[in-house]
Each structure stands twice: as structure tokens, then as C-alpha cells.
Scaffold this motif. Structure first.
Motif, mmCIF file in Angstrom:
data_model
loop_
_atom_site.group_PDB
_atom_site.id
_atom_site.type_symbol
_atom_site.label_atom_id
_atom_site.label_comp_id
_atom_site.label_asym_id
_atom_site.label_seq_id
_atom_site.Cartn_x
_atom_site.Cartn_y
_atom_site.Cartn_z
ATOM 1 N N THR A 140 0.829 -1.210 0.000
ATOM 2 C CA THR A 140 0.000 0.000 0.000
ATOM 3 C C THR A 140 0.861 1.256 0.000
ATOM 4 O OG1 THR A 140 -1.666 -1.212 1.262
ATOM 5 C CG2 THR A 140 -1.844 1.192 1.236
ATOM 6 N N VAL A 141 1.810 1.327 0.912
ATOM 7 C CA VAL A 141 2.670 2.511 1.020
ATOM 8 C C VAL A 141 3.587 2.624 -0.199
ATOM 9 C CG1 VAL A 141 4.525 3.575 2.367
ATOM 10 C CG2 VAL A 141 2.553 2.589 3.525
ATOM 11 N N CYS A 142 4.198 1.513 -0.596
ATOM 12 C CA CYS A 142 5.116 1.550 -1.748
ATOM 13 C C CYS A 142 4.385 1.953 -3.022
ATOM 14 C CB CYS A 142 5.793 0.201 -1.945
ATOM 15 S SG CYS A 142 6.949 -0.219 -0.646
ATOM 16 N N GLY A 143 3.212 1.386 -3.240
ATOM 17 C CA GLY A 143 2.428 1.743 -4.432
ATOM 18 C C GLY A 143 2.047 3.216 -4.441
ATOM 19 N N ALA A 144 1.650 3.743 -3.283
ATOM 20 C CA ALA A 144 1.278 5.153 -3.201
ATOM 21 C C ALA A 144 2.478 6.069 -3.447
ATOM 22 C CB ALA A 144 0.663 5.458 -1.834
ATOM 23 N N VAL A 145 3.630 5.727 -2.883
ATOM 24 C CA VAL A 145 4.831 6.555 -3.069
ATOM 25 C C VAL A 145 5.271 6.541 -4.523
ATOM 26 C CG1 VAL A 145 7.290 6.725 -2.503
ATOM 27 C CG2 VAL A 145 5.622 6.395 -0.688
ATOM 28 N N VAL A 146 5.300 5.371 -5.150
ATOM 29 C CA VAL A 146 5.734 5.282 -6.543
ATOM 30 C C VAL A 146 4.718 5.964 -7.465
ATOM 31 C CG1 VAL A 146 6.212 3.678 -8.432
ATOM 32 C CG2 VAL A 146 7.154 3.256 -6.165
ATOM 33 N N ALA A 147 3.432 5.798 -7.214
ATOM 34 C CA ALA A 147 2.420 6.469 -8.030
ATOM 35 C C ALA A 147 2.523 7.987 -7.881
ATOM 36 C CB ALA A 147 1.021 5.985 -7.636
ATOM 37 N N GLY A 148 2.724 8.461 -6.659
ATOM 38 C CA GLY A 148 2.889 9.904 -6.454
ATOM 39 C C GLY A 148 4.141 10.436 -7.138
ATOM 40 N N THR A 149 5.229 9.690 -7.053
ATOM 41 C CA THR A 149 6.464 10.096 -7.723
ATOM 42 C C THR A 149 6.269 10.129 -9.228
ATOM 43 O OG1 THR A 149 7.772 9.124 -5.950
ATOM 44 C CG2 THR A 149 8.904 9.543 -8.021
ATOM 45 N N ALA A 150 5.578 9.131 -9.780
ATOM 46 C CA ALA A 150 5.318 9.109 -11.225
ATOM 47 C C ALA A 150 4.484 10.310 -11.639
ATOM 48 C CB ALA A 150 4.613 7.809 -11.612
ATOM 49 N N TRP A 151 3.493 10.644 -10.845
ATOM 50 C CA TRP A 151 2.642 11.794 -11.176
ATOM 51 C C TRP A 151 3.449 13.093 -11.143
ATOM 52 C CZ3 TRP A 151 0.831 16.120 -8.504
ATOM 53 C CH2 TRP A 151 -0.182 16.825 -9.140
ATOM 54 N N PHE A 152 4.255 13.280 -10.079
ATOM 55 C CA PHE A 152 5.069 14.498 -9.979
ATOM 56 C C PHE A 152 6.101 14.574 -11.099
ATOM 57 C CE2 PHE A 152 3.744 14.708 -5.442
ATOM 58 C CZ PHE A 152 3.203 15.982 -5.478
ATOM 59 N N LEU A 153 6.739 13.480 -11.423
ATOM 60 C CA LEU A 153 7.706 13.481 -12.523
ATOM 61 C C LEU A 153 7.036 13.796 -13.851
ATOM 62 C CD1 LEU A 153 10.077 10.456 -11.808
ATOM 63 C CD2 LEU A 153 10.740 12.840 -12.019
ATOM 64 N N HIS A 154 5.901 13.174 -14.089
ATOM 65 C CA HIS A 154 5.166 13.422 -15.336
ATOM 66 C C HIS A 154 4.745 14.885 -15.438
ATOM 67 C CE1 HIS A 154 2.760 12.534 -18.826
ATOM 68 N NE2 HIS A 154 1.717 13.118 -18.248
ATOM 69 N N ARG A 155 4.248 15.425 -14.359
ATOM 70 C CA ARG A 155 3.825 16.824 -14.347
ATOM 71 C C ARG A 155 5.010 17.758 -14.590
ATOM 72 N NH1 ARG A 155 2.492 19.743 -8.917
ATOM 73 N NH2 ARG A 155 4.710 19.434 -8.939
ATOM 74 N N ASP A 156 6.118 17.505 -13.899
ATOM 75 C CA ASP A 156 7.291 18.362 -14.053
ATOM 76 C C ASP A 156 7.908 18.233 -15.438
ATOM 77 O OD1 ASP A 156 6.912 19.316 -11.531
ATOM 78 O OD2 ASP A 156 8.507 18.117 -10.610
ATOM 79 N N LEU A 157 7.914 17.024 -16.014
ATOM 80 C CA LEU A 157 8.442 16.858 -17.370
ATOM 81 C C LEU A 157 7.546 17.549 -18.392
ATOM 82 C CD1 LEU A 157 9.630 13.150 -17.300
ATOM 83 C CD2 LEU A 157 11.048 15.155 -17.695
ATOM 84 N N ARG A 158 6.249 17.432 -18.195
ATOM 85 C CA ARG A 158 5.295 18.057 -19.127
ATOM 86 C C ARG A 158 5.401 19.580 -19.084
ATOM 87 N NH1 ARG A 158 -0.474 18.722 -18.145
ATOM 88 N NH2 ARG A 158 0.239 18.097 -16.112
ATOM 89 N N LEU A 159 5.626 20.119 -17.885
ATOM 90 C CA LEU A 159 5.747 21.564 -17.753
ATOM 91 C C LEU A 159 7.153 22.057 -18.050
ATOM 92 C CD1 LEU A 159 3.643 22.058 -14.486
ATOM 93 C CD2 LEU A 159 2.945 22.529 -16.850
ATOM 94 N N GLY A 160 8.070 21.149 -18.294
ATOM 95 C CA GLY A 160 9.436 21.533 -18.648
ATOM 96 C C GLY A 160 10.312 21.924 -17.478
ATOM 97 N N ARG A 161 9.933 21.524 -16.270
ATOM 98 C CA ARG A 161 10.724 21.882 -15.078
ATOM 99 C C ARG A 161 11.955 21.000 -14.910
ATOM 100 N NH1 ARG A 161 5.781 22.354 -10.849
ATOM 101 N NH2 ARG A 161 4.744 24.110 -11.822
ATOM 102 N N VAL A 162 11.898 19.787 -15.435
ATOM 103 C CA VAL A 162 13.024 18.867 -15.295
ATOM 104 C C VAL A 162 13.648 18.695 -16.677
ATOM 105 C CG1 VAL A 162 13.694 16.507 -14.713
ATOM 106 C CG2 VAL A 162 11.890 17.646 -13.422
ATOM 107 N N GLY A 163 14.974 18.816 -16.718
ATOM 108 C CA GLY A 163 15.668 18.656 -17.998
ATOM 109 C C GLY A 163 15.659 17.223 -18.439
ATOM 110 N N ARG A 164 15.649 17.036 -19.767
ATOM 111 C CA ARG A 164 15.619 15.693 -20.315
ATOM 112 C C ARG A 164 16.994 15.274 -20.543
ATOM 113 N NH1 ARG A 164 11.528 14.557 -24.628
ATOM 114 N NH2 ARG A 164 10.356 13.347 -23.223
#
Length: 164
Positions: A140-164
């Protein structure tokens, strides 16, 4: 039965095939603390080792008793499941759009998700073993942490905050 307070061991004298057996204990517990030399106890043998000593209604596990700690097994299984989900996600994306992976690339998205997945499963698994929390918290905890990290990474990549 003879106890050695310093090493938390009890010497059991019994019939064959265990005429004299030294049994290690982790603590003095309910049985070991109240025994005197010559007291009679019942020992449970599992795979040739005394794992439980009982006197009347009191029972005490020895240091050799098998442990039921499924938390780390759940952590390894959760890591394997999340790794399989990552491989499926990146593989499906690669098969459907081989020339245009979009945001779903190994760097930085996949690499960070793999690192977070491994670290989270290890930390949560060890913490639940040490604290005695139920194993169901691990996925439960691991799935939530990884899902949250995926969402934040996706959002930041889409907005161009993280370099590729």
C-alpha cells in the motif's frame, strides 16, 4: 532445568534422543524467569531443535523458534510487481510509438522511478519488520509513493521543469 542468567540459556535434561540440550533464549520471558533447578517443563522440538518451552499454561519461544515475518517477502514481491509494471509501461509505449516516445523515456522518467521503487520497497519493508507493523502496509505505502512520484515526474516533465 538449569538457567544461566548471563547468556539467557536453559539446559534441558530429557529422554533420548535429547538427553542434555542447551536452549538459547532472547529474554527471560514468562517461563524462564520463574524456573528453578529441577523444575519440569515441556519442550517442543522442531527439526531437531527445541523451539518452545512450556510450563502449565505458560509458553515461551526459544531463540531458535521460526519467525513469521512476511514484511520483507511482501517488499520483494512489491518491488517485482512494480518493476514489471514499469517494464510493461515502457515496453507498451515503445511498441505503440517506436519513433516518438514522448515523455515516457528511460532518462529521466524511468531511471528515477526505478530508484524510488527500489529505495521505497527496501525502507518500508525494513521499517515494518522492525516495528512489527502488518505486511499489508508494504504494498500500500510503496504503491502510493511510486504512483505519487510518477505523477510528480510526469507533471514536471510536461511543464518543462526537469531537464531531459
Amino acid at each position: 532445568m538449569k538457567t544461566h542468567k548471563k547468556n539467557m540459556r536453559a539446559t534441558l535434561l530429557g529422554p533420548e534422543p535429547f538427553p542434555r540440550t542447551v536452549v538459547p533464549f532472547g529474554d527471560s520471558g514468562p517461563v524462564l524467569s520463574g524456573l528453578q533447578r529441577g523444575d519440569r517443563v515441556t519442550g517442543t522440538v522442531w527439526r531437531g531443535v527445541v523451539v518452545v518451552v512450556a510450563e502449565g499454561d505458560l509458553r515461551q519461544n526459544s531463540a531458535d523458534a521460526p519467525r513469521d515475518e512476511p514484511q520483507m517477502t511482501a517488499a520483494v514481491g512489491t518491488f517485482a510487481g512494480l518493476l514489471a509494471a514499469l517494464a510493461l509501461m515502457f515496453g507498451a509505449r515503445r511498441l505503440t510509438r517506436p519513433r516518438d516516445p514522448g515523455l515516457f523515456t528511460w532518462r529521466p522518467y524511468g531511471k528515477w522511478l526505478l530508484i524510488v521503487t527500489g529505495a521505497t520497497c527496501a525502507v518500508v519493508g525494513l521499517c515494518t519488520v522492525w516495528t512489527g507493523l502488518p505486511w499489508l502496509l508494504v504494498p500500500t505505502v510503496c504503491g502510493a509513493v511510486v504512483a505519487g512520484t510518477a505523477w510528480f515526474l510526469h507533471r514536471d516533465l510536461r511543464l518543462g521543469r526537469v531537464g531531459r
